[in-house]
Design a protein around this motif. Sequence first.
Motif, short mmCIF file in Angstrom:
data_model
loop_
_atom_site.label_atom_id
_atom_site.label_comp_id
_atom_site.label_asym_id
_atom_site.label_seq_id
_atom_site.Cartn_x
_atom_site.Cartn_y
_atom_site.Cartn_z
N LYS A 24 19.45 97.54 32.97
CA LYS A 24 19.50 97.04 31.60
C LYS A 24 20.81 97.42 30.90
N GLU A 25 21.62 98.23 31.58
CA GLU A 25 22.94 98.57 31.08
C GLU A 25 23.85 98.91 32.25
N SER A 26 25.16 98.84 32.01
CA SER A 26 26.13 99.13 33.07
C SER A 26 26.48 100.61 33.08
N PRO A 27 26.54 101.24 34.25
CA PRO A 27 26.98 102.64 34.31
C PRO A 27 28.47 102.79 33.98
N VAL A 28 29.23 101.69 34.05
CA VAL A 28 30.67 101.74 33.78
C VAL A 28 30.96 101.62 32.28
N MET A 29 30.18 100.81 31.57
CA MET A 29 30.29 100.69 30.11
C MET A 29 28.86 100.72 29.57
N SER A 30 28.33 101.93 29.47
CA SER A 30 26.92 102.13 29.13
C SER A 30 26.68 102.00 27.62
N HIS A 31 25.42 102.01 27.25
CA HIS A 31 25.06 101.98 25.82
C HIS A 31 25.59 103.23 25.12
N SER A 32 25.52 104.36 25.78
CA SER A 32 26.04 105.59 25.16
C SER A 32 27.56 105.54 25.02
N ASP A 33 28.23 104.85 25.95
CA ASP A 33 29.69 104.65 25.83
C ASP A 33 30.01 103.83 24.58
N SER A 34 29.25 102.77 24.35
CA SER A 34 29.46 101.92 23.17
C SER A 34 29.20 102.69 21.88
N LEU A 35 28.18 103.53 21.91
CA LEU A 35 27.82 104.31 20.72
C LEU A 35 28.89 105.35 20.41
N LEU A 36 29.39 106.05 21.43
CA LEU A 36 30.45 107.03 21.22
C LEU A 36 31.70 106.35 20.66
N LEU A 37 32.06 105.22 21.24
CA LEU A 37 33.25 104.49 20.81
C LEU A 37 33.17 104.11 19.34
N VAL A 38 32.04 103.56 18.92
CA VAL A 38 31.91 103.12 17.52
C VAL A 38 31.83 104.32 16.57
N GLU A 39 31.27 105.43 17.03
CA GLU A 39 31.22 106.62 16.18
C GLU A 39 32.61 107.20 15.95
N LEU A 40 33.46 107.15 16.98
CA LEU A 40 34.86 107.56 16.81
C LEU A 40 35.56 106.63 15.83
N GLN A 41 35.31 105.33 15.96
CA GLN A 41 35.91 104.35 15.06
C GLN A 41 35.46 104.57 13.62
N ASP A 42 34.19 104.88 13.43
CA ASP A 42 33.68 105.14 12.08
C ASP A 42 34.39 106.33 11.44
N GLU A 43 34.59 107.39 12.23
CA GLU A 43 35.25 108.59 11.69
C GLU A 43 36.72 108.31 11.38
N ILE A 44 37.39 107.57 12.23
CA ILE A 44 38.80 107.22 11.98
C ILE A 44 38.90 106.38 10.72
N ARG A 45 38.02 105.40 10.57
CA ARG A 45 38.04 104.58 9.35
C ARG A 45 37.74 105.42 8.10
N ARG A 46 36.83 106.38 8.23
CA ARG A 46 36.51 107.25 7.10
C ARG A 46 37.76 108.01 6.64
N GLN A 47 38.53 108.52 7.62
CA GLN A 47 39.75 109.26 7.28
C GLN A 47 40.83 108.36 6.70
N LEU A 48 40.85 107.11 7.13
CA LEU A 48 41.86 106.16 6.64
C LEU A 48 41.45 105.52 5.32
N GLY A 49 40.15 105.59 5.00
CA GLY A 49 39.65 104.95 3.77
C GLY A 49 39.41 103.47 3.94
N VAL A 50 39.12 103.01 5.16
CA VAL A 50 38.83 101.60 5.41
C VAL A 50 37.31 101.41 5.38
#
Length: 333
Positions: A301-327
Amino acid sequence: MATRWGICSAGKISHDFTVALNTLPAEEHQVVAVAARKLEDAQEFAKKHSIPQAYGSYEELARDPKIDVVYVGNIHAFHLKTCLLFLNAKKHVLCEKPLAMNSKEVKEILDSAKRNQVFLMEAVWSRFFPAYAEIRNLLACEEIGKVKMVRSEFGIAVLHNPRLVQKELGGGALLSIGMYCLQLVCMVYNGERPESIQATGVCLETGVDETVIVTLKYSEKKMAVCTFSSSMQLPNEAIIVGTKGTIQIPVRMWCPTSLVVNGKETQYPLPEPSLPLNFPNSTGMRYEAEEVRKCLLAGLKESPVMSHSDSLLLVELQDEIRRQLGVVYSQDC
């Protein structure tokens, strides 16, 4: 039996993905339908790619019983609604990156996939390139020793494109460009969460990020630096530095056709396209399509190469970067 694809959206990236599918064996991959918001656009796309069925709405595509998996290629500001439509229709989904606008939306999509017991993968195509597969092999056998630093940059002058500028379209360098640098770092450090993130950058008058530098600090004194921009051409290379050597990803680090390991270069050529492409090296999207079929055949139901947890970590990093930038997007409110 062939994996039967439906294409959602008749835009440039969907064109390139369909061309990439055509480089794969027809007995393994078939495009059976395409949908666009306007029937004329779907019909024109279908004619160009010899697709038997064209729909003037995404809902019709969701109801088509002949489709196994849907490639979602519309603008990411609309991924949440589109993914939920197909997942709730029990269709497997390969969704173009970024999967959604923020972690709240990504969680909603992941929850829907699990609830409906269907396959879902964020189409981070870079990870499936032969060069990236080789990077994972080299890291696993510690060819360059213990990794201490990852440096990645991606910059192109695309401010003429409304999708990169307008906030309501999910504009900004981070979500469209910078995520390629971040996903490489996440892959190299095997999904480890950084101890600290420091982001600095400049924003456009529209309120989205234009040029950003991100420094990530990990355990055991590991570091990463990502630089990305929507206003300027950067060298677009990456380097992974270990205690025993380096892996260099030359120009177009997001879709590479070569690697330089401790000074020795190896080529990974791509198949030729049957139609002109909109973006460089797009036939390389064939590898993520192969991964989808492989996972479906294995009942995953998910890929071991680009897993659901990989997608979640990626977006959480993006959220924090946007928070620091004020976007801030409307989807954050």
